[in-house]
Design an enzyme around this catalytic site. Structure first.
Site, mmCIF file in Angstrom:
data_model
loop_
_atom_site.group_PDB
_atom_site.id
_atom_site.type_symbol
_atom_site.label_atom_id
_atom_site.label_comp_id
_atom_site.label_asym_id
_atom_site.label_seq_id
_atom_site.Cartn_x
_atom_site.Cartn_y
_atom_site.Cartn_z
ATOM 1 N N ARG A 21 -42.499 -23.113 -164.153
ATOM 2 C CA ARG A 21 -41.965 -21.783 -163.855
ATOM 3 C C ARG A 21 -42.934 -20.761 -164.437
ATOM 4 N NH1 ARG A 21 -39.056 -19.046 -167.444
ATOM 5 N NH2 ARG A 21 -37.993 -20.832 -168.382
ATOM 6 N N TYR A 61 -40.926 -17.597 -176.244
ATOM 7 C CA TYR A 61 -40.801 -19.034 -176.506
ATOM 8 C C TYR A 61 -41.934 -19.897 -175.935
ATOM 9 C CZ TYR A 61 -38.572 -18.764 -171.839
ATOM 10 O OH TYR A 61 -38.284 -18.513 -170.509
ATOM 11 N N HIS A 88 -37.169 -17.024 -166.587
ATOM 12 C CA HIS A 88 -36.014 -17.770 -166.086
ATOM 13 C C HIS A 88 -35.193 -16.891 -165.159
ATOM 14 C CE1 HIS A 88 -32.556 -20.435 -165.962
ATOM 15 N NE2 HIS A 88 -31.808 -19.424 -166.342
#
Length: 400
Positions: free
Chosen positions: A281, A294, A285
């Site tokens: 990805r 992160y 998200h």
């Protein structure tokens, strides 16, 4: 004795990225855009002519255009939320191209390229993200179920639908225009959900004609795969006795070939297949997420060099299949799509609030009708309070 600490798929124990070959996955087009031969899967793409390859490329480019435009619309306040699929175009387009019209698709909420490849107007995908519709299209029009926002729950729906096809005699009859299969899409995070594990149980023991297509994009929101599994995701399918294969999810040709084989097996009565499409990805998200909190810039750069559209574009150009005329025409088509999306989304009006009671059940239901009547009185109470100047609250007005 202490067990070794697991590391993220695609990295070694020190966190350094492994080569694509070290991942032991099916690949027909490496990250530089060069064809690689595979004895089982290369023969499955030889029928794709120049026109088919260009149309496959077009689907990927338009899917990314949709993704980019939808993200911008959300930033402008036109959408409540959006879930980008940036970087997953090869997994989605390749697998969608393997479908036949009679096959049925159960997406999650990020399968924009799959839905578009099946013929759904991309503007309709955004109705749910604008918050004005429960779905956005009629599933019967293209054999594509509505998006499912509850993680993993639709894998059970897909398996049940596949078992229904089986019991209706629509599997293994030998008629290629009649036999059908189901494919359901979900992410790596969904493999940690109970519903997905139950779906694998039912699919395995019933030999259901379903392809469980997991797009392992490395991150379940902010949780890496190391926090979900100590083994490659593909092993989860094997643990239930379901034939399983790992494919390079950034290789559109490999994704097509692997899904084609899995669907053919399902339609002919060979049962389920679990596919792990190993991808990434590249965006957030959802538009409420900040991936820089992160994951590292080095990781993102590693995957940018494996961009699925760049890879396929390089291949097509090296084969002389993508001319400047083709790219100019596609760029114009992409811009026209972006303009249309902006215009149509901004013109989308909210439906009557009472429409929430429509289509809850296939037939009239007394409980729903009672709730509809209560809600009508509740809405009317606002107008009543304003008319008589009482200043009563909505709940007081509804009680009167």
């Amino acid at each position: 004795m202490n067990e070794p600490t697991p590391h993220a798929p695609g990295t070694d124990a020190h966190g350094d990225h492994q080569s694509d070959q070290a991942l032991d996955m099916i690949q027909l087009l490496d990250h530089t855009g060069q064809l690689t031969a595979h004895p089982d899967y290369t023969p499955r793409i030889t029928h794709l002519d120049a026109d088919a390859l260009r149309r496959m490329h077009r689907d990927m480019v338009l899917a990314r255009t949709f993704d980019t435009e939808a993200t911008s619309l959300q930033r402008q306040g036109e959408l409540a939320l959006f879930a980008p699929a940036l970087g997953q175009e090869a997994a989605q387009v390749g697998s969608a191209w393997a479908l036949r019209p009679q096959d049925y698709v159960f997406p999650s909420y990020r399968e924009h390229a799959v839905v578009q490849a099946r013929g759904v107007d991309p503007a309709n995908i955004l109705r749910i993200f604008r918050g004005i519709d429960h779905g956005g299209w009629d599933p019967a029009d293209h054999n594509v179920h509505l998006y499912t926002l509850v993680i993993g729950s639709h894998t059970l729906h897909a398996t049940g639908y596949a078992m229904g096809l089986q019991r209706d005699g629509l599997v293994g009859s030998g008629d290629p225009d009649r036999d059908a299969a189901v494919v359901t899409y979900f992410g790596d995070g969904a493999t940690s959900q109970g519903d997905t594990n139950e779906a694998l149980v039912f699919a395995a023991v019933n030999n259901a004609p379903v392809v469980l297509f997991c797009q392992n994009n490395q991150w379940a929101i902010s949780e890496p795969t190391t926090r979900q599994s100590r083994v490659p995701i593909v092993e989860r399918g094997r643990g239930f006795g379901v034939p399983s294969v790992r494919v390079d999810g950034n290789d559109v040709l490999a994704c097509y070939a692997v899904t084609l084989e899995a669907l053919e097996r399902a339609r002919t009565g060979g049962g389920p297949t679990f596919v792990e499409a190993y991808t990434y990805r590249m965006g957030a998200h959802t538009t409420s997420d900040d991936p820089t909190r992160y994951r590292s810039a080095a990781e993102e750069e590693h995957w940018r060099r494996r961009d699925p559209i760049d890879r396929f574009t390089t291949f097509l150009r090296s084969e002389g299949l993508l001319t400047e005329e083709h790219t100019d025409a596609l760029a114009a088509e992409a811009e026209a799509l972006a303009v249309r999306l902006r215009e149509q989304v901004r013109a989308m009006d909210a439906p009557p609030t009472s429409s929430m009671f429509d289509d809850v059940y296939a037939t009239p239901h007394s409980d729903v009708e009672r709730e509809r009547a209560w809600f009508a009185r509740y809405e009317a109470s606002f107008a009543d309070a304003a008319a008589d100047g009482s200043g009563a609250t909505a709940s007081e007005g509804a009680a009167r």
